[in-house]
Design a protein around this motif. Structure first.
Motif: not given
Lengths: 319, 319
Positions: A159-163, B148, B157-158, B175, B181-182, B185-186, B189-190
């Motif tokens: 989910k996070f930007s480090n992915t 995506y 989210c997988f 990607m 994607y960040a 996903n935010y 999902f968040d």
């Protein structure tokens, strides 16, 4: 000495009797790395043991099947996902003798004789995947579970930007080798104890908003934590909640510690640099997540971190 | 007539003036599919318009940049992620004239002249990715955001068991083409509204456990929903909460509807088949998620669904 994946594999092939150290407050990445490496070395006919200075949360029990418990006198210490031997608790001194460190923290202190470092990788398990391939060990379901665990948990399930695309490619590989990803994701991301549900409810009752809702604060008194059946995982997860609320740029969680201090954890949007705010109080962290400590009671801690956060928001908005 | 990806691409290349229909209660998958296909056709120089029978939640605004708004008289209707034209609300009659349907629901009613179906795909967007490749349209950031979005939202989210290695490979590709994607996903999902946080708190206050904690029930009175600033997304997400609690095999959410009926949503562990329990009350669903309706008040609804769930747990445990 900085080394590459091939050199790390050569060292591991050339030696034996490995003690693999994982960091204290163990997470899925250090545990996944440690058990994957231990299992891979054992599959090569070597002796290896993965050890953590602190108790491993039960939700990770499924990792243990990747390797056998072996008793022997170790000759070589390998640290995995350990940026600094301070993170090894009682095992710091053993960590200081490390022959090899495999890590993905930019902040690695270079304590080991050989360091394989990839600061740009989301998870140390991504690097361990490359090491195991370089060792020529075939993946199986158990090793795949270990590597999947680290890549998923260090990225908030991708989910996070480090992915990165590589994170997804490794996850796909591990699924092909049978990783039980639905179970792993359930226990790591969905499962909550009844105590945790209660804890979340209680702290949310008293959430406070500042700066027109851009700054949100939750407080976690020690007495509340002690009154519920919760573990450090449950308490740690609270820090992410305020920032998940719509309109919040700075989410703050102030937690009372056993020693009487107060730990503030910040989660921020792009508007505010969390580490910069925390640095004002002797803390630090990353751009989107930071922390710092206060020693003069809850009210003082909350007032100071909220004021600094509101200031940072105003500065960013040019007010 | 069932067709394959190549045949779908040939049809789309050979014709023009497309009206693309997405299902009501729009989710990330139907919206991702619709905007990706619309954008791809426009990039081929064709006229296309993606339309949804219901308002699109604002969190999906970022999808709109994948295509232009075009006004023209449509010649060909294409339905995406629409299993049944009943899911098109006021646009059902237009859907019944569909020349092409691109979908991943096993339950697809085969209403279109041509149906491209992949029941084993986690998301219709995975299939749309193949169609766009077959059309020879190069991905860009905007199209990548659409694809995506569908793959991420339809798999939690997988996280869920419907995720496949292919899902991850497509996410990695998107990607590489710049999918944000960040951010995606935010928001998916968040991010939670303040209203949602309150709603979750209120329903969790009255959570009830049965069968030694294996069955958990939350109730959502209409008056509570109407007293808070929440949308259907917020209310829908409640259904997942009880099953996330440790030890719970059947998580039940009973929601009062505007027409006076009560909708029960079940989420289950491997121990219990959710669809089988719901089938007893004229409902249905999948193995791990099901739903059914009751018409004699909250107490009756809760009593009956809880009893059936407890029975299913006991039967599974051989009690």
């Amino acid at each position: 000495m900085k080394i590459d994946v091939q050199q790390a594999a050569e060292f591991l092939k050339a030696n034996d009797d490995y003690l693999i150290l994982m960091h204290a407050s163990p997470d899925g990445d250090t545990l996944g790395c440690g058990h994957a490496l231990c299992g891979a070395l054992q599959r090569m006919g070597k002796r290896a043991r993965a050890v953590c200075p602190e108790e491993i949360p039960h939700k990770f029990d499924y990792l243990f099947s990747a390797c056998e418990k072996q008793e022997f006198e170790h000759k070589n210490v390998v640290c995995v996902d350990v940026a600094d031997t301070k993170l090894l608790g009682d095992m710091k001194e053993i960590g200081d003798t490390a022959e090899l460190c495999i890590d993905h923290h930019e902040t690695n202190t270079d304590y080991a004789k050989r360091t394989l470092l990839r600061g740009e990788y989301a998870a140390a398990c991504e690097l361990m995947y490359e090491v195991i391939n370089a060792l020529g060990v075939e993946f199986d379901k158990e090793l795949a579970n270990c590597i999947y665990t680290g890549t998923a948990t260090d990225t908030g399930c991708f989910k996070f930007s480090n992915t990165t695309p590589q994170t997804h490619l490794i996850a796909a590989e591990m699924m092909k080798f049978g990783a039980d990803y639905a179970m792993i994701n359930y226990v790591n991301f969905d499962l909550k104890t009844q105590g945790r549900i209660k804890l979340e409810q209680e702290v949310l009752k008293n959430i406070r908003y500042f700066e027109g809702g851009r700054v949100a604060l939750i407080s976690v008194p020690l007495a509340l934590v002690q009154s519920l059946d919760v573990d450090s995982d449950d308490v740690g997860a609270l820090a992410n909640i305020p920032r998940q609320i719509e309109g919040v740029d700075v989410g703050i969680c102030v937690k009372e510690k056993k020693n009487g201090s107060f730990k503030a954890s910040l989660r921020t949007s792009k508007l505010v640099n969390a580490a910069e705010v925390c640095l004002k109080f002797g803390g630090g962290g990353h751009a989107r997540a930071g922390g710092c400590s206060f020693f003069n009671g809850a009210e003082d801690a909350e007032k100071r971190i909220v004021e600094a956060s509101c200031e940072a928001v105003r500065a960013a908005l040019g007010k």
